[in-house]
Design an enzyme around this catalytic site. Structure first.
Site, PDB file in Angstrom:
ATOM      1  N   ARG A 185       4.014 -59.031 -11.654  1.00  0.00           N
ATOM      2  CA  ARG A 185       3.511 -60.370 -11.977  1.00  0.00           C
ATOM      3  C   ARG A 185       3.052 -60.477 -13.429  1.00  0.00           C
ATOM      4  NH1 ARG A 185      -1.836 -61.344  -8.479  1.00  0.00           N
ATOM      5  NH2 ARG A 185      -2.451 -62.662 -10.225  1.00  0.00           N
ATOM      6  N   SER A 236     -10.220 -68.186  -7.304  1.00  0.00           N
ATOM      7  CA  SER A 236     -10.789 -69.128  -8.271  1.00  0.00           C
ATOM      8  C   SER A 236     -10.289 -70.551  -8.062  1.00  0.00           C
ATOM      9  CB  SER A 236     -10.478 -68.671  -9.693  1.00  0.00           C
ATOM     10  OG  SER A 236     -11.108 -67.436  -9.962  1.00  0.00           O
ATOM     11  N   ASP A 267     -17.641 -68.363  -7.674  1.00  0.00           N
ATOM     12  CA  ASP A 267     -16.606 -68.959  -6.833  1.00  0.00           C
ATOM     13  C   ASP A 267     -16.072 -67.982  -5.796  1.00  0.00           C
ATOM     14  OD1 ASP A 267     -15.577 -67.412  -8.845  1.00  0.00           O
ATOM     15  OD2 ASP A 267     -13.869 -68.707  -9.284  1.00  0.00           O
ATOM     16  N   HIS A 268     -16.250 -66.683  -6.046  1.00  0.00           N
ATOM     17  CA  HIS A 268     -15.818 -65.629  -5.124  1.00  0.00           C
ATOM     18  C   HIS A 268     -16.321 -64.306  -5.671  1.00  0.00           C
ATOM     19  CE1 HIS A 268     -12.849 -64.277  -8.031  1.00  0.00           C
ATOM     20  NE2 HIS A 268     -12.479 -65.534  -8.175  1.00  0.00           N
ATOM     21  N   HIS A 317      -1.571 -66.412  -4.223  1.00  0.00           N
ATOM     22  CA  HIS A 317      -0.495 -67.154  -4.880  1.00  0.00           C
ATOM     23  C   HIS A 317       0.669 -67.439  -3.933  1.00  0.00           C
ATOM     24  CE1 HIS A 317      -1.985 -66.824  -9.061  1.00  0.00           C
ATOM     25  NE2 HIS A 317      -2.545 -65.724  -8.606  1.00  0.00           N
ATOM     26  N   ARG A 324      -0.053 -69.754 -12.282  1.00  0.00           N
ATOM     27  CA  ARG A 324       0.828 -68.665 -12.716  1.00  0.00           C
ATOM     28  C   ARG A 324       2.302 -68.927 -12.385  1.00  0.00           C
ATOM     29  NH1 ARG A 324      -1.647 -64.360 -14.879  1.00  0.00           N
ATOM     30  NH2 ARG A 324      -3.884 -64.082 -14.498  1.00  0.00           N
ATOM     31  N   ASP A 368      -4.178 -58.869  -6.123  1.00  0.00           N
ATOM     32  CA  ASP A 368      -4.809 -59.449  -4.939  1.00  0.00           C
ATOM     33  C   ASP A 368      -4.629 -58.563  -3.717  1.00  0.00           C
ATOM     34  OD1 ASP A 368      -5.530 -61.721  -6.447  1.00  0.00           O
ATOM     35  OD2 ASP A 368      -3.513 -62.518  -6.206  1.00  0.00           O
TER      36      ASP A 368
END
Length: 521
Positions: free
Chosen positions: A193, A70, A451-452, A131, A273, A162
């Site tokens: 996370r 994103s 966006d993806h 990230h 994040r 991810d």
């Protein structure tokens, strides 16, 4: 074109509607988008011209084959040019050796030497590339080794979003072996996370992460990091949700806690994040939770997390000029950015080229995301509230351009729960139908895109496990509205801003290297 309709007393809005996670994939297995009932999107695809957009790899400034995300997507959309991402920049720096001469990183090491203190490397231990990236952590470990540091501690945040939900065990084993071969670095804490990288001010999560780092206090302790992960799996926790665990030495005391005069390098390069934990360490006015201990440390951000904090940045942002919002503002056009909490930063900060500034004539509307543990519990999220508000804004007649993001297909897709993802797709479809109807009444048009990808692949086709990551699939772009547009050509995300300007009759600035998707023939 559009400006001939636009330059009337009543503004006829041009909308960019971003359906986050709305990827294209022909196979139906594990495809929540094809499984969902989507009469409105189907109707638009049948009635209006559409095309494919590339949104991963080199098309968005990432390494070849790297899935989009994103942050990257919205940067490219707003910039109107391919924006080379921090992942690509840092990878190149490691390859050409500049990384090992980075003055900000060297200052952190000098602080450790000066004070005979410890270096703490904290961040997402993952090959996801969204990230962070394992190669960057390995480079930091080598740098510390080459500079003769003996007290180097890793605080491992586990991914599971991810990358597959149980990828961490292999990654932690690999990291542990690398540490043993390359100096004296040791893993000191392990946690998902969900705790260390919350971005929605769920401070009870951030507090658990912070206390593990600064106090050595956590729900669990263990003798080594690999056991921390395997024990978490035995408790039914996947990587993202591994409860904070402190690694202890033979004396039962924590391997390491953050102390005064230590250096911290937060090696995540994506800001959203990384902010909350950074605030907890470095914000004098922090009020998210009581800090029992606030060590005075030399704190380094891998990239810029928050421009309001005066912190050393290893890879500072490259400024982008004449992004979409700036061009619209210079033209005196009134624009609205609207999303729920999860994607608000994307339609503001990232769409504006990674800048916090709000342009003249730019209004922003934040709809709170629901306070649930995971979004499969509420797949509609706040889409209906976003829709109600954007329809009200359309009817106000105030706006020339509206940028809207629906978070559902991405955020629910990340849960890996197929039935919930189907419900998320259907909720968005309902909202799209209502908004397009309101736009028609106002004489407006929309570009509908993503966006993806995400929700089009909810299952790993090889293992049958839930697929919780983004995909590298293309996305579609629909021109929805009456007018002169008869066809669109395939392109990439950076072509969206030039297309919007083309529709508005606004000249494209030379900084925008993207093309208009509109075929004039």
């Amino acid at each position: 074109m559009w400006n001939s309709l636009h330059m009337t007393q009543a503004r006829r809005p041009l909308m960019l509607m971003i359906l986050d996670g709305w990827g294209y994939r022909e196979a139906s297995e594990g495809n929540a988008i094809l499984a969902a009932e989507t009469p409105n999107l189907n109707s638009l695809l049948n009635e209006f011209p559409w095309c494919f957009l590339e949104c991963s790899g080199e098309a968005v400034g990432l390494p070849e084959g790297q899935m989009g995300n994103s942050e990257v997507g919205h940067l490219n959309i707003g910039a109107g040019r391919v924006v080379y991402q921090d992942l690509t920049r840092i990878n190149l720096s490691v390859r050409n050796g500049d990384f090992f001469e980075n003055p900000v990183l060297l200052d952190a090491i000098s602080n450790v030497k000066l004070n005979d203190s410890s270096l703490h490397l904290m961040g997402l231990v993952s090959y996801g590339g969204v990230h962070s990236y394992m190669t960057h952590l390995y480079a930091l470990i080598k740098l510390a080794r080459d500079k003769g540091l003996k007290k180097v501690y890793i605080h491992a945040f586990l991914d599971g979003r991810d990358v597959p939900p149980k990828a961490a065990l292999a990654d932690i084993r690999e990291l542990d072996a690398f540490c043993k071969e390359n100096g004296s670095a040791r893993i000191a804490t392990v946690q998902g996370r969900y705790y260390a990288m919350d971005r929605d001010k769920r401070w009870e999560r951030s507090k658990l992460a912070y206390d593990a780092l600064t106090l050595g206090v956590a729900p669990y302790t263990t003798s080594d990091a690999e056991t921390a992960v395997s024990d978490a799996y035995a408790r039914g926790e996947t990587d993202e949700f591994v409860k904070p665990t402190v690694v202890t030495g033979s004396d039962g005391k924590p391997e390491a806690v953050v102390q005064d005069n230590d250096s911290i390098i937060f090696f995540n390069f994506r800001p959203d994040r990384a902010r909350q934990l950074t605030w907890a360490f470095e914000n004098d006015d922090f009020d998210g939770f009581p800090r029992e201990k606030r060590p005075k440390v030399h704190y380094v951000c891998m990239a810029q997390y928050d421009e309001t904090l005066d912190l050393p940045i290893a890879f500072p942002p490259e400024e982008l000029e004449n992004v979409l919002g700036e061009v619209l503002s210079k033209q005196g056009l009134v624009q609205l950015r609207i999303a729920e909490t999860e994607k608000y930063a994307h339609v503001t900060f990232f769409l504006n080229g990674g800048q916090e500034k709000c342009y003249d004539g730019e209004d922003r509307c934040l709809i709170p995301s629901p306070k649930v543990a995971t979004y499969d519990l509420k797949p509609e999220m706040s889409a209906y509230e976003v829709t109600d508000e954007v329809i009200r804004r359309i009817q106000s007649g105030k706006y020339d351009v509206i940028v809207l993001n629906f978070a559902n297909m991405d955020m629910v897709g990340h849960t890996g729960i197929f039935e919930a993802a189907v419900q998320a797709v259907e909720a968005v479809d309902t909202c799209v139908g209502r908004i397009i109807e309101a736009l028609k009444k106002a004489g407006g048009v929309a570009l509908i895109t993503a966006d993806h990808g995400n929700a089009e692949q909810m299952e790993n086709q090889h293992t049958g496990e839930p697929h919780t990551a983004h995909t590298s699939n293309p996305v579609r772009c629909i021109y929805a509205g009456k007018g002169e547009v008869k066809a669109l050509e395939n392109g990439k995300l950076s072509d969206l801003a030039p297309t919007l300007l083309d529709l508005l009759g606004v000249p494209k600035p030379e900084e925008m290297k993207g093309k208009s998707l509109i075929l004039n023939e």
